[in-house]
Scaffold this active site. Structure first.
Site, PDB file in Angstrom:
ATOM      1  N   ASN A  97      -5.637   3.048   0.329  1.00  0.00           N
ATOM      2  CA  ASN A  97      -5.966   1.918  -0.539  1.00  0.00           C
ATOM      3  C   ASN A  97      -6.978   2.424  -1.568  1.00  0.00           C
ATOM      4  OD1 ASN A  97      -6.780  -0.451  -1.726  1.00  0.00           O
ATOM      5  ND2 ASN A  97      -7.874  -1.232   0.077  1.00  0.00           N
ATOM      6  N   LYS A 137      -8.153   0.933  -4.081  1.00  0.00           N
ATOM      7  CA  LYS A 137      -9.012  -0.151  -4.606  1.00  0.00           C
ATOM      8  C   LYS A 137      -9.098  -0.063  -6.142  1.00  0.00           C
ATOM      9  CE  LYS A 137     -11.458  -0.135  -0.268  1.00  0.00           C
ATOM     10  NZ  LYS A 137     -12.585  -0.616   0.509  1.00  0.00           N
ATOM     11  N   HIS A 191      -6.678  -8.419   2.299  1.00  0.00           N
ATOM     12  CA  HIS A 191      -7.745  -7.431   2.516  1.00  0.00           C
ATOM     13  C   HIS A 191      -9.087  -8.162   2.558  1.00  0.00           C
ATOM     14  CE1 HIS A 191     -10.537  -4.151   1.729  1.00  0.00           C
ATOM     15  NE2 HIS A 191      -9.595  -3.349   2.207  1.00  0.00           N
ATOM     16  N   GLU A 231     -11.783  -7.638   1.195  1.00  0.00           N
ATOM     17  CA  GLU A 231     -12.413  -7.834  -0.123  1.00  0.00           C
ATOM     18  C   GLU A 231     -11.769  -9.011  -0.855  1.00  0.00           C
ATOM     19  OE1 GLU A 231     -12.059  -3.733  -1.294  1.00  0.00           O
ATOM     20  OE2 GLU A 231     -13.493  -3.241   0.292  1.00  0.00           O
ATOM     21  N   GLU A 285      -8.997  -4.423  10.463  1.00  0.00           N
ATOM     22  CA  GLU A 285     -10.103  -3.808   9.736  1.00  0.00           C
ATOM     23  C   GLU A 285     -11.369  -4.616   9.985  1.00  0.00           C
ATOM     24  OE1 GLU A 285      -8.548  -1.373   6.230  1.00  0.00           O
ATOM     25  OE2 GLU A 285      -8.710  -3.418   5.521  1.00  0.00           O
ATOM     26  N   GLY A 305     -15.988   0.630   4.304  1.00  0.00           N
ATOM     27  CA  GLY A 305     -16.833   1.212   3.261  1.00  0.00           C
ATOM     28  C   GLY A 305     -18.283   1.406   3.680  1.00  0.00           C
ATOM     29  N   SER A 361     -13.645   2.954   7.400  1.00  0.00           N
ATOM     30  CA  SER A 361     -14.310   4.257   7.387  1.00  0.00           C
ATOM     31  C   SER A 361     -13.551   5.341   8.158  1.00  0.00           C
ATOM     32  CB  SER A 361     -15.749   4.122   7.914  1.00  0.00           C
ATOM     33  OG  SER A 361     -16.494   3.250   7.079  1.00  0.00           O
TER      34      SER A 361
HETATM   35  C1  PEP Z   1     -10.019  -0.282   3.173  1.00  0.00           C
HETATM   36  O1  PEP Z   1     -10.098  -0.257   1.965  1.00  0.00           O
HETATM   37  O2  PEP Z   1      -9.160  -0.983   3.693  1.00  0.00           O
HETATM   38  C2  PEP Z   1     -10.955   0.518   3.969  1.00  0.00           C
HETATM   39  C3  PEP Z   1     -10.818   0.524   5.256  1.00  0.00           C
HETATM   40  O3  PEP Z   1     -11.930   1.221   3.290  1.00  0.00           O
HETATM   41  P1  PEP Z   1     -12.815   2.450   3.871  1.00  0.00           P
HETATM   42  O4  PEP Z   1     -11.859   3.417   4.499  1.00  0.00           O
HETATM   43  O5  PEP Z   1     -13.518   3.002   2.678  1.00  0.00           O
HETATM   44  O6  PEP Z   1     -13.756   1.874   4.895  1.00  0.00           O
END
Ligand code: PEP
Length: 251
Positions: free
Chosen positions: A9, A11, A95, A97, A165, A171, A211
């Site tokens: 992803n 973003k 997601h 976000e 998630e 992040g 992460s």
């Molecule tokens: C994500 O964008 O879904 C995500 C898990 O980001 P990160 O790997 O940076 O934590």
């Protein structure tokens, strides 16, 4: 047997030239891998160009979001038809976000999920609890609600992916332990079994996100109910994404 899916992803990162450079690099480095599915989700502005770059490659293309209508007066939105048009086969929906920065509700996300499957896009429905919800012992309640609401109206014939998630792990550099991930993943699989039957639950991929890095991908991906990863930060560099994709299941 579920085929692993490793999804990047990107973003709100990468201009078109930057996206083409990374996509081209990944296409070369990941060429020939067929025992796991590989997906990248660039920003909307780069989808068309990256889609052309990936033609004939084993790296698939996905959107990071979409609206549920096909066309019309929805300024600033992108439709499932448009995602298909530029070569997408997947779309990330709900997601954290989108939920927490842009206020997307379970009801809206469910409309998007239904629209995605109607248009032959495989939705990746993201679910996960906030830190305070985990600390209050509400993880399963929150995840159950998001799964039930998000998948409302689907049938066992519809293909979809779930991404667990935990919001506190996205992040932040904090990763769920393999045991924490496995506990929620097996819980989700039981929910899917109740909703769609055991066979469908066993076929459906449940990804972990939060992460994921080359250093922790192996231990997470070896868990029985972890069927892949949704990778944010570490998908922005060819080196780290390649290492995650090529993690050694036997090692
Ligand atoms: C994500 O964008 O879904 C995500 C898990 O980001 P990160 O790997 O940076 O934590």
């Amino acid at each position: 047997m579920r085929k692993l899916l490793i999804a990047g992803n990107w973003k709100m990162n990468k201009t078109v030239p930057e996206a083409l450079e990374l996509a081209g690099e990944l296409k070369r480095r990941l060429d020939g891998i067929s025992d796991r599915d590989i997906l990248i989700c660039p920003p909307f502005t780069a989808l068309y160009a990256v889609g052309k770059e990936l033609e004939g490659s084993n790296v698939k293309l996905g959107g990071q979001n979409m609206y549920f209508e096909e066309q019309g007066a929805f300024t600033g939105e992108i439709s499932p038809v448009m995602l298909r048009d530029v070569g997408c086969s997947y779309v990330i929906l709900g997601h954290s976000e989108r939920r927490h920065i842009f206020g997307e509700t379970d009801d809206l996300i469910n409309k998007k999920v239904l629209s995605a499957v109607k248009h032959d896009l495989i939705p990746i429905l993201c679910v996960g609890e906030l830190l305070e919800e985990r600390e209050a012992g509400r993880t399963k309640e929150v995840v159950k609600n998001q799964v039930l609401e998000g998948l409302k109206g689907l049938t066992p014939l519809d293909e979809f992916v779930i991404a667990y998630e935990p919001v506190w792990a996205i992040g932040t550099g904090k990763t769920a332990t393999p045991e924490q991930a496995e506990e929620v993943h097996s819980f989700i699989r039981e929910l899917l079994s109740d909703l769609f039957g055991r066979e469908k639950a066993e076929l459906t991929r449940i990804l972990y996100g939060g992460s994921v890095k080359p250093e922790n991908a192996g231990e997470l991906l070896k868990m029985e109910n972890v069927d892949g990863a949704l990778v944010g930060g570490a998908s922005l560099k060819a080196d780290s994404f390649e290492k995650i994709v090529k993690f050694d299941a036997e090692g």
